[in-house]
Structure formats: structure tokens, C-alpha cells
Design a protein around this motif. Structure first.
Motif, PDB file in Angstrom:
ATOM      1  N   ILE A   1      -2.877  37.550   4.787  1.00  0.00           N
ATOM      2  CA  ILE A   1      -3.128  36.947   3.483  1.00  0.00           C
ATOM      3  C   ILE A   1      -2.155  35.792   3.303  1.00  0.00           C
ATOM      4  O   ILE A   1      -1.023  35.829   3.811  1.00  0.00           O
ATOM      5  CB  ILE A   1      -2.967  37.982   2.348  1.00  0.00           C
ATOM      6  CG1 ILE A   1      -3.474  37.423   1.015  1.00  0.00           C
ATOM      7  CG2 ILE A   1      -1.522  38.444   2.221  1.00  0.00           C
ATOM      8  CD1 ILE A   1      -3.587  38.469  -0.077  1.00  0.00           C
ATOM      9  N   THR A   2      -2.600  34.744   2.616  1.00  0.00           N
ATOM     10  CA  THR A   2      -1.756  33.589   2.337  1.00  0.00           C
ATOM     11  C   THR A   2      -1.678  33.375   0.833  1.00  0.00           C
ATOM     12  O   THR A   2      -2.710  33.321   0.149  1.00  0.00           O
ATOM     13  CB  THR A   2      -2.295  32.326   3.026  1.00  0.00           C
ATOM     14  OG1 THR A   2      -2.344  32.550   4.436  1.00  0.00           O
ATOM     15  CG2 THR A   2      -1.405  31.129   2.747  1.00  0.00           C
TER      16      THR A   2
ATOM     17  N   ALA B   1       1.414  33.317  -8.140  1.00  0.00           N
ATOM     18  CA  ALA B   1       0.829  32.754  -6.918  1.00  0.00           C
ATOM     19  C   ALA B   1      -0.691  32.766  -6.992  1.00  0.00           C
ATOM     20  O   ALA B   1      -1.301  33.529  -7.741  1.00  0.00           O
ATOM     21  CB  ALA B   1       1.273  33.559  -5.703  1.00  0.00           C
ATOM     22  N   ARG B   2      -1.285  31.915  -6.161  1.00  0.00           N
ATOM     23  CA  ARG B   2      -2.729  31.967  -5.914  1.00  0.00           C
ATOM     24  C   ARG B   2      -2.939  32.510  -4.506  1.00  0.00           C
ATOM     25  O   ARG B   2      -2.198  32.182  -3.586  1.00  0.00           O
ATOM     26  CB  ARG B   2      -3.357  30.570  -5.994  1.00  0.00           C
ATOM     27  CG  ARG B   2      -3.367  29.946  -7.366  1.00  0.00           C
ATOM     28  CD  ARG B   2      -4.089  28.599  -7.349  1.00  0.00           C
ATOM     29  NE  ARG B   2      -3.462  27.657  -6.420  1.00  0.00           N
ATOM     30  CZ  ARG B   2      -4.052  27.138  -5.358  1.00  0.00           C
ATOM     31  NH1 ARG B   2      -5.299  27.494  -5.022  1.00  0.00           N
ATOM     32  NH2 ARG B   2      -3.415  26.270  -4.579  1.00  0.00           N
ATOM     33  N   VAL B   3      -3.954  33.346  -4.355  1.00  0.00           N
ATOM     34  CA  VAL B   3      -4.363  33.777  -3.024  1.00  0.00           C
ATOM     35  C   VAL B   3      -5.276  32.693  -2.457  1.00  0.00           C
ATOM     36  O   VAL B   3      -6.329  32.407  -3.006  1.00  0.00           O
ATOM     37  CB  VAL B   3      -5.093  35.125  -3.068  1.00  0.00           C
ATOM     38  CG1 VAL B   3      -5.585  35.515  -1.670  1.00  0.00           C
ATOM     39  CG2 VAL B   3      -4.170  36.210  -3.628  1.00  0.00           C
ATOM     40  N   VAL B   4      -4.861  32.071  -1.353  1.00  0.00           N
ATOM     41  CA  VAL B   4      -5.623  30.928  -0.818  1.00  0.00           C
ATOM     42  C   VAL B   4      -6.273  31.250   0.523  1.00  0.00           C
ATOM     43  O   VAL B   4      -6.985  30.402   1.075  1.00  0.00           O
ATOM     44  CB  VAL B   4      -4.726  29.682  -0.689  1.00  0.00           C
ATOM     45  CG1 VAL B   4      -4.273  29.203  -2.064  1.00  0.00           C
ATOM     46  CG2 VAL B   4      -3.530  29.941   0.213  1.00  0.00           C
TER      47      VAL B   4
ATOM     48  N   LEU C   1       6.735  31.130   6.173  1.00  0.00           N
ATOM     49  CA  LEU C   1       6.983  30.450   4.910  1.00  0.00           C
ATOM     50  C   LEU C   1       6.946  28.944   5.152  1.00  0.00           C
ATOM     51  O   LEU C   1       7.592  28.451   6.078  1.00  0.00           O
ATOM     52  CB  LEU C   1       8.347  30.874   4.365  1.00  0.00           C
ATOM     53  CG  LEU C   1       8.866  30.204   3.105  1.00  0.00           C
ATOM     54  CD1 LEU C   1       9.686  31.200   2.290  1.00  0.00           C
ATOM     55  CD2 LEU C   1       9.725  28.986   3.436  1.00  0.00           C
ATOM     56  N   THR C   2       6.193  28.235   4.328  1.00  0.00           N
ATOM     57  CA  THR C   2       6.116  26.771   4.426  1.00  0.00           C
ATOM     58  C   THR C   2       6.411  26.170   3.061  1.00  0.00           C
ATOM     59  O   THR C   2       5.768  26.524   2.066  1.00  0.00           O
ATOM     60  CB  THR C   2       4.732  26.311   4.903  1.00  0.00           C
ATOM     61  OG1 THR C   2       4.425  26.914   6.156  1.00  0.00           O
ATOM     62  CG2 THR C   2       4.691  24.791   5.054  1.00  0.00           C
ATOM     63  N   VAL C   3       7.398  25.279   3.000  1.00  0.00           N
ATOM     64  CA  VAL C   3       7.740  24.558   1.773  1.00  0.00           C
ATOM     65  C   VAL C   3       7.365  23.104   1.966  1.00  0.00           C
ATOM     66  O   VAL C   3       7.747  22.484   2.964  1.00  0.00           O
ATOM     67  CB  VAL C   3       9.239  24.680   1.456  1.00  0.00           C
ATOM     68  CG1 VAL C   3       9.568  23.938   0.166  1.00  0.00           C
ATOM     69  CG2 VAL C   3       9.655  26.144   1.347  1.00  0.00           C
TER      70      VAL C   3
ATOM     71  N   LEU D   1       3.249  31.337   1.476  1.00  0.00           N
ATOM     72  CA  LEU D   1       3.677  32.527   2.208  1.00  0.00           C
ATOM     73  C   LEU D   1       2.482  33.136   2.905  1.00  0.00           C
ATOM     74  O   LEU D   1       1.465  33.426   2.266  1.00  0.00           O
ATOM     75  CB  LEU D   1       4.269  33.568   1.249  1.00  0.00           C
ATOM     76  CG  LEU D   1       5.454  33.131   0.381  1.00  0.00           C
ATOM     77  CD1 LEU D   1       5.853  34.254  -0.571  1.00  0.00           C
ATOM     78  CD2 LEU D   1       6.633  32.731   1.248  1.00  0.00           C
ATOM     79  N   SER D   2       2.592  33.335   4.205  1.00  0.00           N
ATOM     80  CA  SER D   2       1.523  33.964   4.982  1.00  0.00           C
ATOM     81  C   SER D   2       2.058  35.265   5.572  1.00  0.00           C
ATOM     82  O   SER D   2       3.047  35.266   6.314  1.00  0.00           O
ATOM     83  CB  SER D   2       1.050  33.039   6.108  1.00  0.00           C
ATOM     84  OG  SER D   2       0.427  31.893   5.573  1.00  0.00           O
ATOM     85  N   TYR D   3       1.393  36.365   5.211  1.00  0.00           N
ATOM     86  CA  TYR D   3       1.763  37.693   5.698  1.00  0.00           C
ATOM     87  C   TYR D   3       0.702  38.160   6.686  1.00  0.00           C
ATOM     88  O   TYR D   3      -0.493  38.090   6.394  1.00  0.00           O
ATOM     89  CB  TYR D   3       1.807  38.705   4.555  1.00  0.00           C
ATOM     90  CG  TYR D   3       2.825  38.423   3.478  1.00  0.00           C
ATOM     91  CD1 TYR D   3       4.045  39.099   3.462  1.00  0.00           C
ATOM     92  CD2 TYR D   3       2.567  37.515   2.453  1.00  0.00           C
ATOM     93  CE1 TYR D   3       4.979  38.861   2.467  1.00  0.00           C
ATOM     94  CE2 TYR D   3       3.485  37.275   1.453  1.00  0.00           C
ATOM     95  CZ  TYR D   3       4.690  37.950   1.471  1.00  0.00           C
ATOM     96  OH  TYR D   3       5.620  37.709   0.481  1.00  0.00           O
TER      97      TYR D   3
END
Length: 308
Positions: free
Chosen positions: A115-116, A101-104, A149-151, A135-137
């Protein structure tokens, strides 16, 4: 893969340790309980992190649970995943758990730390579609974790998908001492390969708070998908004086399925929100189909219960 590199979130006395390269796996989640700060996630040892044999606390995509023989058909084409559960000859839990993943995005205040993470997937064996998973926590100081969660379908054609989360929760004691309460649920009947027969049975064992005792669970349940909003499982220990509310957003295109699992060591309980049933790429049970550019959004999380 840099799978053993962790990111830690903090908000007040709450803290969270996650691994972006392992499907957003959470290996520790600490809340300030009446018994002091406690880790409520039963994680894995550092040496097990790269392969995480139990898929503990990872987000599952493009399907949770089992896929019959690892194969499915969609839009007239056949697709094949590797069979990775020998006992049932099925594919298990998709591939996001091994995707980088990338942290965006990241934001921190006194009350919350968020964090996303973004996963760009394409040309995966068994799933050769271009798709982004975000994924956003959000960790909250009062003792809560929210996950969104967004797909997004980046492909030129429609794509099928299901998703889920695989956390193992612990209250620091044997399951025999813990209570469980669920919303209205229907248990999915399964065969000897843990695959669905197509039948559902009403299951009221936990409609009121019930001591788990020696109850063994490894079952998929359907929630009432007509309920628009949160539905919640309560898992608590009266002696400790606290517990957890494990929620998922249901409704049209919601997280309308749930897996409950009691591991053999009986020190934790897996409570797994899912958007679909077992083998959904074949059965269509809860399967989501996205047109090009279309999005699917799911939400789930955990909140501390400070008094039981």
C-alpha cells in the motif's frame, strides 16, 4: 481526523494493521514464528490511538528526536515549533504523526500485499514549506515488512528535513531474556536535556550477540555512512527460537543514524532508523536539503529470523 480508521494488509500468515491518519502508524504486525503467529509490535490501546503518547510505530517528519527549544534557522530565517516535551524543553518528532494521508495505491498477490500513502504538507507551524511525503509498505508472506519513504520538495525554495521511524518491537517476553546485536556504531554523547554535545564514542557493547539483562538504553548512534546498502540490528530470544532483523539502508543520503530505547516496562525495544542525528535542524548532522523538485528516498524494515 479519522485517525482510528485502520487498514489491514495480509500476505500468507503475515498481517499488518496501520493508521494512515497517524503518520502511517503500525499498531500490529504478525508473523508466523516457530511458536505460532505472533504480533511483534508493541502498540497502543484503542483509546490512545488519536494522541499516541509514545509516537509508537509512526513515521517521523520533518525531524526525528529532539529539537532544541523547538527552534531553528534556515536560509537566514527563524522558525519555531511548539515545545511538546516539557522535561527537556524541546520539540519532539515533528508533525507527520498527526497528518492525514491519502491512499494512492494498493496491490495484493499471494506472496505480498503493498500500500502507498501520500501526505501533502504545507503551512505547518515551524515548517511552512510545501512538501509531499509518500510511504510505501510491502508486507511479505515469508515474514517481512519493507518500507520506502520518498520526500518531494514542492516549494519554490530549498527545504531542510530529517526523518525516522519509531517502532517498538516485542518478542513476547521481558527484555532481560533477549539478545541484541548491532553493526559498528558510535554513540552520540548527550547533555541533561538529551541534546547532543557534538562528541561521539565508539560503543561495542552489542557488536556480538549480547543478552540485554538490565541494560537501559535511550541513545542515538551513528552508523558507518560509507556502507552503501543495508545495515541490520538483530533482536532475538533463544528460548522462543526466533527473532527480528531490523534493517535500514545506509550510504550517501541514507538512514545513517539509529536510536535504541528500552521502555520502563521492559517488554519491548524501540529500534528507530533515522536519516539524521538529534537536533539536526540546528547541528546539520545528517540533515538533508532538497532543492525545488528534488527528492529524498529512505528505506527500512523488519524481517523474521526463524532460527536463533
Amino acid at each position: 481526523m479519522t485517525g482510528t480508521k485502520a487498514i489491514q494488509l495480509r500476505a500468507g500468515q503475515s498481517s499488518l494493521t496501520l493508521y494512515p491518519a497517524l503518520g502511517g502508524m503500525i499498531n500490529a504486525l504478525e508473523f508466523a514464528t516457530p511458536q505460532g503467529v505472533r504480533n511483534v509490535i508493541d502498540g497502543v490501546a484503542p483509546g490512545e490511538l488519536p494522541h499516541n503518547p509514545g509516537y509508537r510505530s509512526a513515521v517521523l517528519f520533518p525531524f526525528p528526536n529532539r529539537l532544541r527549544d523547538g527552534r531553528y534557522q534556515f536560509a537566514g530565517k527563524r522558525y519555531q515549533f511548539a515545545v511538546n516535551e516539557a522535561a527537556t524543553q524541546t520539540a519532539l518528532h515533528g508533525f507527520l504523526h498527526r497528518t492525514e494521508a491519502r491512499v494512492v495505491g494498493q496491490e495484493q498477490t499471494a506472496e505480498a500485499h503493498s500500500i502507498t500513502l501520500s501526505y501533502a504538507c504545507k503551512a505547518e507551524p515551524g515548517y511552512p514549506f510545501a512538501v509531499d511525503v509518500e510511504l510505501s509498505y510491502t508486507l511479505r508472506a515469508e515474514g517481512a515488512l519493507d518500507v520506502e519513504l520518498t520526500v518531494t520538495n514542492r516549494d519554490a525554495e530549498p527545504i531542510p528535513l530529517g526523518t525516522g521511524w519509531h517502532p517498538y518491537y516485542t518478542l513476547g517476553c521481558d527484555l532481560a531474556e533477549c539478545h541484541l546485536q548491532t553493526p559498528d556504531i558510535q554513540r552520540c554523547a548527550i547533555d541533561d536535556r538529551m541534546l547532543p554535545t557534538g562528541d561521539y564514542v565508539a560503543d561495542q557493547r552489542f557488536s556480538a550477540p549480547t543478552l540485554l539483562g538490565d541494560t537501559a538504553l535511550d541513545n542515538c548512534f551513528a552508523l558507518d555512512g560509507s556502507v552503501e546498502g543495508e545495515q541490520c540490528v538483530r533482536f532475538f530470544n533463544k528460548s522462543a527460537g526466533f527473532g527480528l532483523a531490523l534493517w535500514q539502508r545506509t550510504g550517501v543520503h541514507g538512514m545513517n543514524f539509529l536510536q535504541l530505547y528500552t521502555p520502563p516496562e521492559r517488554q519491548s525495544l524501540a529500534v528507530e532508523p533515522m536519516s539524521c542525528g538529534i537536533d539536526a535542524l540546528n547541528t546539520g548532522e545528517g540533515l538533508q536539503v532538497l532543492e525545488p523538485g528534488q527528492q529524498y528516498q529512505g528505506a527500512f524494515g523488519v524481517r523474521l529470523i526463524k532460527s536463533v
